[in-house]
Scaffold this motif. Structure first.
Motif, PDB file in Angstrom:
ATOM      1  N   LEU A  39       0.855  -1.186   0.000  1.00 55.43           N
ATOM      2  CA  LEU A  39       0.000   0.000   0.000  1.00 55.43           C
ATOM      3  C   LEU A  39       0.889   1.232   0.000  1.00 55.43           C
ATOM      4  N   MET A  40       0.747   2.052  -1.037  1.00 58.51           N
ATOM      5  CA  MET A  40       1.584   3.254  -1.106  1.00 58.51           C
ATOM      6  C   MET A  40       0.801   4.409  -1.709  1.00 58.51           C
ATOM      7  N   VAL A  41       1.083   5.597  -1.215  1.00 51.16           N
ATOM      8  CA  VAL A  41       0.599   6.848  -1.789  1.00 51.16           C
ATOM      9  C   VAL A  41       1.842   7.650  -2.134  1.00 51.16           C
ATOM     10  N   ILE A  42       1.972   8.053  -3.407  1.00 53.26           N
ATOM     11  CA  ILE A  42       3.214   8.658  -3.873  1.00 53.26           C
ATOM     12  C   ILE A  42       2.917   9.984  -4.555  1.00 53.26           C
ATOM     13  N   LEU A  43       3.636  11.020  -4.140  1.00 53.33           N
ATOM     14  CA  LEU A  43       3.539  12.338  -4.763  1.00 53.33           C
ATOM     15  C   LEU A  43       4.507  12.416  -5.937  1.00 53.33           C
ATOM     16  N   PRO A  44       4.269  13.319  -6.878  1.00 52.01           N
ATOM     17  CA  PRO A  44       5.142  13.368  -8.060  1.00 52.01           C
ATOM     18  C   PRO A  44       6.567  13.795  -7.719  1.00 52.01           C
ATOM     19  N   PRO A  45       7.550  13.184  -8.388  1.00 46.46           N
ATOM     20  CA  PRO A  45       8.938  13.616  -8.198  1.00 46.46           C
ATOM     21  C   PRO A  45       9.179  14.932  -8.942  1.00 46.46           C
ATOM     22  N   ARG A  46      10.312  15.532  -8.731  1.00 41.20           N
ATOM     23  CA  ARG A  46      10.641  16.807  -9.392  1.00 41.20           C
ATOM     24  C   ARG A  46      10.674  16.687 -10.906  1.00 41.20           C
ATOM     25  N   ARG A  47      11.097  15.539 -11.414  1.00 40.10           N
ATOM     26  CA  ARG A  47      11.251  15.388 -12.857  1.00 40.10           C
ATOM     27  C   ARG A  47      10.037  14.717 -13.508  1.00 40.10           C
ATOM     28  N   ALA A  48       8.849  14.886 -12.928  1.00 38.43           N
ATOM     29  CA  ALA A  48       7.640  14.295 -13.486  1.00 38.43           C
ATOM     30  C   ALA A  48       7.276  14.980 -14.798  1.00 38.43           C
ATOM     31  N   ASP A  49       6.624  14.232 -15.686  1.00 37.06           N
ATOM     32  CA  ASP A  49       6.076  14.808 -16.905  1.00 37.06           C
ATOM     33  C   ASP A  49       5.161  15.967 -16.510  1.00 37.06           C
ATOM     34  N   ARG A  50       5.141  16.994 -17.335  1.00 37.45           N
ATOM     35  CA  ARG A  50       4.373  18.191 -16.964  1.00 37.45           C
ATOM     36  C   ARG A  50       2.886  17.895 -16.765  1.00 37.45           C
ATOM     37  N   LYS A  51       2.343  16.901 -17.457  1.00 39.72           N
ATOM     38  CA  LYS A  51       0.937  16.525 -17.292  1.00 39.72           C
ATOM     39  C   LYS A  51       0.682  15.830 -15.959  1.00 39.72           C
ATOM     40  N   ARG A  52       1.722  15.329 -15.334  1.00 40.10           N
ATOM     41  CA  ARG A  52       1.588  14.546 -14.101  1.00 40.10           C
ATOM     42  C   ARG A  52       2.087  15.300 -12.867  1.00 40.10           C
ATOM     43  N   ALA A  53       2.557  16.527 -13.048  1.00 31.67           N
ATOM     44  CA  ALA A  53       3.224  17.259 -11.970  1.00 31.67           C
ATOM     45  C   ALA A  53       2.335  17.479 -10.741  1.00 31.67           C
ATOM     46  N   GLY A  54       1.035  17.551 -10.894  1.00 32.50           N
ATOM     47  CA  GLY A  54       0.151  17.777  -9.756  1.00 32.50           C
ATOM     48  C   GLY A  54      -0.612  16.549  -9.310  1.00 32.50           C
ATOM     49  N   ASP A  55      -0.297  15.385  -9.863  1.00 33.53           N
ATOM     50  CA  ASP A  55      -1.054  14.168  -9.569  1.00 33.53           C
ATOM     51  C   ASP A  55      -0.589  13.505  -8.272  1.00 33.53           C
ATOM     52  N   VAL A  56      -1.482  12.728  -7.695  1.00 27.98           N
ATOM     53  CA  VAL A  56      -1.170  11.867  -6.555  1.00 27.98           C
ATOM     54  C   VAL A  56      -1.453  10.438  -7.007  1.00 27.98           C
ATOM     55  N   PHE A  57      -0.473   9.556  -6.845  1.00 25.72           N
ATOM     56  CA  PHE A  57      -0.544   8.156  -7.284  1.00 25.72           C
ATOM     57  C   PHE A  57      -0.728   7.289  -6.047  1.00 25.72           C
ATOM     58  N   PHE A  58      -1.688   6.387  -6.090  1.00 27.68           N
ATOM     59  CA  PHE A  58      -1.846   5.464  -4.966  1.00 27.68           C
ATOM     60  C   PHE A  58      -2.130   4.069  -5.484  1.00 27.68           C
ATOM     61  N   ALA A  59      -1.655   3.072  -4.746  1.00 27.03           N
ATOM     62  CA  ALA A  59      -1.822   1.682  -5.171  1.00 27.03           C
ATOM     63  C   ALA A  59      -1.882   0.765  -3.959  1.00 27.03           C
ATOM     64  N   LEU A  60      -2.685  -0.288  -4.114  1.00 26.32           N
ATOM     65  CA  LEU A  60      -2.753  -1.374  -3.151  1.00 26.32           C
ATOM     66  C   LEU A  60      -2.597  -2.665  -3.931  1.00 26.32           C
ATOM     67  N   LEU A  61      -1.524  -3.386  -3.666  1.00 26.99           N
ATOM     68  CA  LEU A  61      -1.208  -4.647  -4.334  1.00 26.99           C
ATOM     69  C   LEU A  61      -1.437  -5.772  -3.332  1.00 26.99           C
ATOM     70  N   SER A  62      -2.443  -6.618  -3.604  1.00 29.97           N
ATOM     71  CA  SER A  62      -2.797  -7.731  -2.716  1.00 29.97           C
ATOM     72  C   SER A  62      -2.466  -9.036  -3.418  1.00 29.97           C
ATOM     73  N   LEU A  63      -1.680  -9.874  -2.754  1.00 30.01           N
ATOM     74  CA  LEU A  63      -1.241 -11.140  -3.356  1.00 30.01           C
ATOM     75  C   LEU A  63      -1.997 -12.331  -2.792  1.00 30.01           C
TER      76      LEU A  63
ATOM     77  N   ALA B 189       5.506   8.975 -17.904  1.00 31.56           N
ATOM     78  CA  ALA B 189       4.807   8.613 -19.144  1.00 31.56           C
ATOM     79  C   ALA B 189       4.071   9.816 -19.731  1.00 31.56           C
ATOM     80  N   GLY B 190       4.055   9.879 -21.049  1.00 31.19           N
ATOM     81  CA  GLY B 190       3.250  10.881 -21.733  1.00 31.19           C
ATOM     82  C   GLY B 190       1.878  10.306 -22.013  1.00 31.19           C
ATOM     83  N   GLY B 191       1.072  11.047 -22.719  1.00 35.14           N
ATOM     84  CA  GLY B 191      -0.252  10.563 -23.111  1.00 35.14           C
ATOM     85  C   GLY B 191      -1.294  10.808 -22.042  1.00 35.14           C
ATOM     86  N   SER B 192      -2.417  10.124 -22.210  1.00 40.29           N
ATOM     87  CA  SER B 192      -3.541  10.313 -21.290  1.00 40.29           C
ATOM     88  C   SER B 192      -3.242   9.696 -19.924  1.00 40.29           C
ATOM     89  N   THR B 193      -4.040  10.062 -18.957  1.00 38.14           N
ATOM     90  CA  THR B 193      -3.885   9.514 -17.608  1.00 38.14           C
ATOM     91  C   THR B 193      -4.102   8.007 -17.603  1.00 38.14           C
TER      92      THR B 193
END
Length: 166
Positions: free
Chosen positions: A23-47, A72-76
């Protein structure tokens, strides 16, 4: 401006555990694509299965997925799909190597991106994401979603979008 809260409901986990691996919530790094600069990424991987991953392996897969998403470029949704591919490839290769021993692991993935006031959610496998607001509770799930990650070379994702309100 929103405050984001995430709650993990897991009846099998140790109640004394802090935050589970996968389980992780990750903020964009400094070198993020300009389309992703304000996004918040979260994921839960259950095995599931008899070929478990360590917590650091699970977290490493999610960190790699986030790195791919933010560059990554392109759409979300295209970037989210690209982020899931390495997780599936890793699990599929691992399962292929261990199949002669009768061991395998599948993964259910809840992946989300907060992009402005829109939440993009992707599911791999049969899983749920609950979105709570002042007026309703939305349960995103697809009972016919498929087997999850690690069992085939192709990834089947189910996408949901929701406009967030304060």
């Amino acid at each position: 401006m929103f405050d984001y809260y995430y709650y993990l409901l897991n009846v099998t986990a140790d109640p004394a555990a802090e935050e589970p691996s996968g389980l992780m919530v990750i903020l964009p790094p400094r070198r993020a694509d300009r389309k992703r600069a304000g996004d918040v990424f979260f994921a839960l991987l259950s095995l599931e299965g008899n070929l478990p991953l360590t917590g650091s392996q699970q977290n490493g897969l999610i960190e790699k997925a986030a790195e791919i998403y933010f560059t990554a470029g392109g759409s979300t949704t295209a970037a989210m799909r690209a982020a899931v591919e390495p997780i599936n490839e890793f699990l599929y290769a691992r399962n292929s190597r261990s199949s002669s021993e009768g061991k395998q692991a599948t993964a259910q993935l809840n992946l989300g991106v907060l992009h402005g006031n829109t939440a993009f959610i992707a599911h791999a496998g049969t899983t749920h994401t609950l979105l709570l607001s002042k007026t309703r509770v939305e349960d995103y799930n697809d009972p016919a979603a498929g087997r999850g990650l690690g069992l085939s070379r192709s990834v089947t994702l189910r996408f949901y979008t929701e406009t967030l309100e304060p």
